[in-house]
Design a protein around this motif. Sequence first.
Motif, mmCIF file in Angstrom:
data_model
loop_
_atom_site.group_PDB
_atom_site.id
_atom_site.type_symbol
_atom_site.label_atom_id
_atom_site.label_comp_id
_atom_site.label_asym_id
_atom_site.label_seq_id
_atom_site.Cartn_x
_atom_site.Cartn_y
_atom_site.Cartn_z
ATOM 1 N N ARG A 75 4.895 2.876 38.252
ATOM 2 C CA ARG A 75 5.324 3.348 36.724
ATOM 3 C C ARG A 75 4.109 3.649 35.844
ATOM 4 O O ARG A 75 4.019 4.756 35.208
ATOM 5 N N GLU B 2 2.483 6.918 37.350
ATOM 6 C CA GLU B 2 3.139 7.984 36.936
ATOM 7 C C GLU B 2 3.007 8.309 35.361
ATOM 8 O O GLU B 2 2.918 9.674 35.134
ATOM 9 N N ARG B 3 2.865 7.429 34.694
ATOM 10 C CA ARG B 3 2.430 7.667 33.223
ATOM 11 C C ARG B 3 1.178 8.147 32.746
ATOM 12 O O ARG B 3 0.973 9.131 31.793
ATOM 13 N N ARG C 157 1.829 8.821 42.829
ATOM 14 C CA ARG C 157 2.246 7.293 42.868
ATOM 15 C C ARG C 157 2.430 6.829 44.353
ATOM 16 O O ARG C 157 2.113 5.690 44.616
#
Lengths: 192, 253
Positions: free
Chosen positions: A25, A28-29, B27
């Motif tokens: 996460r 992604e940020r 990711r």
Amino acid sequence: MDIAGREEAVAIEAAAGGDAAAFGRLVERYQEAAFRAAYLIVRDAGEAEDVVQEAFVRAYRQLHTFRLGEPFRPWLLRIVQNQALNTVRSRNRRRGLFGRVAFFAPRSGEGPHAEVAAAGEAEQVLAAIAELSPDDRAILHLRYFLELPEREIAAAIGRPPGTVKSRLHRAGERLRNVIERKYPHLRERGDG
Amino acid sequence: MDEVMFGHDLLERASASVQFPATPQLRTRVLAKIAAPPVREMERWRARALPALATATIVLAAASGVTLAVPSSRSAVADFFGIEGSKIEILPTPAGGLTPTPFPTPSEIDPNAVASSLEKAALAAGFEPALPRDEDPERVYTVQYGNSTALILRYDNFDLWEIRTDGSFDGTFGKGGGPGSTIRDLNVNGLPARWVAGGPHFVRYIDAQGNIDESTERIVGRDTLIWRTEFALYRMETTLLLADAVGVAEALP
């Protein structure tokens, strides 16, 4: 701390405990800021991608050194900038070496000066910044191209917030020197 | 942050107009990479599993001028030194009256090497090879050593051998110096390296149990630089001068 900040703190703590999904996460940020920070230094999308991927892996493995409560973005960008600078140094070493050994055919096309001369103002400004020291480069990139607030710039360069303005000012003066020597046509547009 | 400084407006305009490439989605790739065991863990495992290698380093004295023993006596290794994954054997000088077997003609490449493409070789080896100056090699080969696949990248002035050492590779490469051979102890990016020069030498693969794979034996006619990084063992057989060979090695990504 706002909701996003609390979520980030939870994600960092979980990632530091080995929760890779939580680290995902964070990737992604911050991947856009990280990619842009890398691109500003290496100036090649493919290399920037490699730099950022490696920087995230290093960040994950160094999370135990991150102080919870501090902003994550500048801590990450510092890793990204260092990784990008290493990539540029490695590239420059290779260029020097292969220029001497010359067992590869020279690259076709004109040299970097011709490319810069044909580039727009933004490209020329970035080329001028690239001639500054890593510290000056970092602070100008962080302030103008990544638009970090002063507190985060201070964290990224590892200096007290009160020194950011003076450091920016000195970096600007050194940028003036480069522009006067190599990009004089930008000079009249640089004051103020 | 509004302090007037040289270039403020110029930098603001540049910032507004600079074109960034599209941000890649990282990711999945990042998570795949961090899922792999850290290299240091692998190194510790290797250190436990291969204690012989940890104790194998013996300072080389008078390395130059050693005489190559006959092939049948090659197992009678008197002494060796090296870096993890590659040892250099100093063979005993034959007793008086014995004539060493003449050096066979140097062969260019491991007889077991198989020509491949860069993509297929990388898939077979399980890693992306480090390419000098990011230039594609003229030719690519793979060679199987035990459970590991080595890549050989052929360039104009050198063959670059690469084998990962953070995976299943647990053998060693032995080298023997011939008449006139010199072995120099040096560093590549701060890590131990060896430069074997001055004349032909032989190389062979020895498995984890110490068994010599004779099918891999060959004579190398060029000078050789051996070094390793955190992740890989490299060998460069080259006609370059030492300084240039080290330069190539240190510039590898």
